[in-house]
Scaffold this motif. Structure first.
Motif, PDB file in Angstrom:
ATOM      1  N   HIS A   3      45.100  -3.303  98.670  1.00 55.37           N
ATOM      2  CA  HIS A   3      44.022  -3.100  99.478  1.00 55.37           C
ATOM      3  C   HIS A   3      44.381  -2.075  99.916  1.00 55.37           C
ATOM      4  O   HIS A   3      43.146  -1.651 100.301  1.00 55.37           O
ATOM      5  N   CYS A   4      44.899  -1.261 100.476  1.00 57.24           N
ATOM      6  CA  CYS A   4      45.214   0.784 100.779  1.00 57.24           C
ATOM      7  C   CYS A   4      44.154   1.536  99.408  1.00 57.24           C
ATOM      8  O   CYS A   4      43.357   1.769  99.762  1.00 57.24           O
ATOM      9  N   ALA A   5      44.643   1.119  97.940  1.00 52.29           N
ATOM     10  CA  ALA A   5      43.685   1.511  97.334  1.00 52.29           C
ATOM     11  C   ALA A   5      41.931   1.607  97.635  1.00 52.29           C
ATOM     12  O   ALA A   5      41.271   2.391  97.180  1.00 52.29           O
ATOM     13  N   GLU A   7      40.892  -0.022  99.601  1.00 57.81           N
ATOM     14  CA  GLU A   7      39.946   0.876 101.164  1.00 57.81           C
ATOM     15  C   GLU A   7      40.133   2.155 100.844  1.00 57.81           C
ATOM     16  O   GLU A   7      38.987   2.656 101.494  1.00 57.81           O
ATOM     17  N   LEU A   8      40.648   2.588 100.437  1.00 55.74           N
ATOM     18  CA  LEU A   8      40.637   4.770  99.788  1.00 55.74           C
ATOM     19  C   LEU A   8      39.656   4.118  99.171  1.00 55.74           C
ATOM     20  O   LEU A   8      38.248   5.219  99.874  1.00 55.74           O
ATOM     21  N   MET A   9      39.530   3.890  98.272  1.00 50.76           N
ATOM     22  CA  MET A   9      38.195   4.535  97.611  1.00 50.76           C
ATOM     23  C   MET A   9      36.828   3.931  98.135  1.00 50.76           C
ATOM     24  O   MET A   9      36.276   4.806  97.995  1.00 50.76           O
TER      25      MET A   9
ATOM     26  N   VAL B 197      40.343  11.306 105.299  1.00 52.45           N
ATOM     27  CA  VAL B 197      39.524  10.108 104.785  1.00 52.45           C
ATOM     28  C   VAL B 197      41.283   9.678 105.341  1.00 52.45           C
ATOM     29  O   VAL B 197      41.739   9.353 105.646  1.00 52.45           O
ATOM     30  N   ILE B 199      42.363   5.791 106.695  1.00 48.84           N
ATOM     31  CA  ILE B 199      41.417   4.052 106.276  1.00 48.84           C
ATOM     32  C   ILE B 199      42.802   3.076 107.197  1.00 48.84           C
ATOM     33  O   ILE B 199      43.400   3.512 107.822  1.00 48.84           O
ATOM     34  N   VAL B 201      44.961   0.492 107.662  1.00 51.36           N
ATOM     35  CA  VAL B 201      46.208  -0.272 107.136  1.00 51.36           C
ATOM     36  C   VAL B 201      46.347  -1.534 108.102  1.00 51.36           C
ATOM     37  O   VAL B 201      47.152  -1.644 109.302  1.00 51.36           O
ATOM     38  N   PHE B 348      39.127  13.170  94.294  1.00 55.31           N
ATOM     39  CA  PHE B 348      38.956  11.209  95.162  1.00 55.31           C
ATOM     40  C   PHE B 348      40.886  11.614  95.002  1.00 55.31           C
ATOM     41  O   PHE B 348      41.597  11.879  93.989  1.00 55.31           O
ATOM     42  N   VAL B 351      46.069   6.236  96.228  1.00 54.16           N
ATOM     43  CA  VAL B 351      47.837   6.123  97.300  1.00 54.16           C
ATOM     44  C   VAL B 351      48.683   6.615  96.538  1.00 54.16           C
ATOM     45  O   VAL B 351      48.703   5.546  95.592  1.00 54.16           O
ATOM     46  N   PHE B 358      52.427   8.078 104.420  1.00 54.12           N
ATOM     47  CA  PHE B 358      51.993   6.661 104.094  1.00 54.12           C
ATOM     48  C   PHE B 358      53.321   5.770 104.329  1.00 54.12           C
ATOM     49  O   PHE B 358      53.693   5.044 104.821  1.00 54.12           O
TER      50      PHE B 358
END
Lengths: 55, 389
Positions: A3-5, A7-9, B197, B199, B201, B348, B351, B358
């Motif tokens: 999910h994180c990957a 979302e980050l993308m 950036v 996001i 979580v 890019f 993660v 993190f």
């Protein structure tokens, strides 16, 4: 993690395709070319070949 | 028996199957006045403008349909290839005019301009001075046998001219070298942006653990995302004066019809000859124009590609670059790094399972949690203490 990957993308692509890009997509940008002619350019995305970095 | 003279052999032609034709660009466009006067002649070997309807129709819909059907076809070249434009007029700019043989094939060009340009030894005035200076600065700190041999080799070279170094001002040159701040690299970050950036979580309290007031989605900020502004890259590319002549502003169909074949076959190869591009171009021409703007409207075909790139043979240092190509360029130019038509537009961030920030976030949000991990002194001291978290 997946999910994180993802979302980050998506967040990074959202930064790339910013309001200015969307504006250009809809209304074009005027550029004077090397032959002296002004043209209105509309960006269009035709291909995106990439691994999906979710793993 | 008398032998034939050798010269006769030289006049022989290779058998057909061994003959090779050099690649050619698509057929050229006719000069503009010719195209203006061409009527529908029905002769397919000459440039024709064909219209689907002959009677003038006045409604907007019909004029649109007529415009869509209006095509323009060039002559066939030696391979039977012809170009067809879906347009009323000839394109204002024909990139194929500028195609050279070395851009169409991988045959190396016969002569290189670099041979004509004398090499520059700046700040040294000539080759002899440069070689001495190179020996002085790069030959090691101490004198040695090999260093001495190098010096003898330089001085004994027939290309070495003592008169060249007689007037060389060594102090000036060394000062120039010492003061070189690498100005050409100062601007290497120009146009690049750093954007953090963030996001969200999601965190769901694990079963069996009391609900944490801090549970729920947490923001996680990745360090700088390194990227360029796409529009500025596009603008920069379009206004480039040198390379822009290869840019295709208008798409066309490439058709193949050898002698004796009834119907032509569509040739697929470039983005600017693809149905997708032609459709996009047509949609754009049919869409309402910007108010008060009569400029020609052009599709910029963007092609992105991205893949992880390992930077070292050992270790896991890697980057995730995003490349951008322009589909209006020929693929034969896009595949050549020397043409500089590939643009880096972003790197890019990915993660990683163990970046510091993190991990902290995961620890803070994971079950056992705050009291044991972030406040370890509680366990050591043995009695509760007031802590500020």
């Amino acid at each position: 993690m997946t999910h994180c990957a993802r979302e980050l993308m998506h967040a990074q692509w959202a930064i790339l395709l910013d309001d200015e890009f969307v504006e250009a997509w809809q209304h074009g940008i005027v550029v004077t070319c090397c032959d002296g002619i002004k043209r209105r350019f509309y960006p269009r995305i035709f291909s995106y070949s990439a691994d999906y970095p979710e793993k | 028996m008398e032998r034939r003279p050798w010269t006769r052999r030289l006049n022989r032609r290779l058998p057909l199957r061994f003959r090779d034709l050099l690649p050619l660009p698509p057929p050229p466009l006719p000069p503009p006045p010719l195209a203006q006067n061409i009527a529908s002649t029905g002769d397919h070997s000459s440039p024709t403008i064909t219209s689907g309807r002959t009677s003038p129709l006045h409604s907007g819909f019909d004029s649109l349909r007529r415009r869509l059907r209006q095509t323009f076809t060039t002559e066939r070249n030696v391979f039977g290839l012809s170009r067809r434009y879906h347009a009323l007029e000839l394109p204002s700019h024909d990139p194929e005019e500028y195609s050279q043989l070395d851009e169409l094939s991988d045959i190396p060009p016969p002569s290189s301009s670099s041979i004509l340009d004398p090499p520059s030894f700046y700040p040294y005035p000539n080759s002899s001075s440069f070689r001495l200076g190179d020996w002085y600065w790069n030959g090691g700190i101490q004198k040695s046998q090999s260093s001495f041999k190098e010096l003898v080799h330089i001085v004994g070279d027939p290309e070495f001219h003592p008169e060249d170094i007689r007037d060389t001002n060594w102090n000036d040159i060394n000062n120039t070298l010492g003061n070189d701040k690498g100005d050409e690299w100062l601007d290497e970050d120009a146009g690049w942006l750093h954007t953090p950036v963030t996001i969200s979580v999601p965190y769901h309290p694990r079963r069996g653990v009391l609900a944490d007031p801090h549970a729920g989605p947490q923001d996680y900020t990745v360090a700088d995302f390194y990227h360029r502004n796409l529009i500025s890259v596009i603008r920069e590319r379009l206004s480039e004066s040198t390379d822009n002549r290869h840019f295709h502003y208008e798409p066309y169909e490439l058709n193949w019809q050898p002698e004796g074949m009834q119907r032509s076959v569509r040739v697929h190869g470039e983005l600017y000859t693809s149905p997708a591009f032609i459709d996009a171009h047509r949609d754009l021409q049919d869409s309402p124009a910007e108010p008060g703007c009569e400029l020609p409207r052009v599709v910029v075909g963007l092609m992105f590609s991205s893949d992880v790139t390992h930077l070292t043979s050992f270790g896991d240092a890697k980057l995730w670059p995003l490349y951008m190509f322009f589909g209006n360029e020929s693929k034969y130019r896009r595949c050549k790094p020397s043409c500089n038509v590939c643009h880096h537009v972003a790197y890019f961030q990915s993660v990683s399972p163990y970046p510091f920030a993190f991990s902290i976030l995961l620890i803070r949000n994971s079950c056992q949690t705050r009291s044991k991990i972030l406040q370890p002194h509680r366990l050591q001291v043995g009695k509760p203490r007031v802590t500020h978290t």
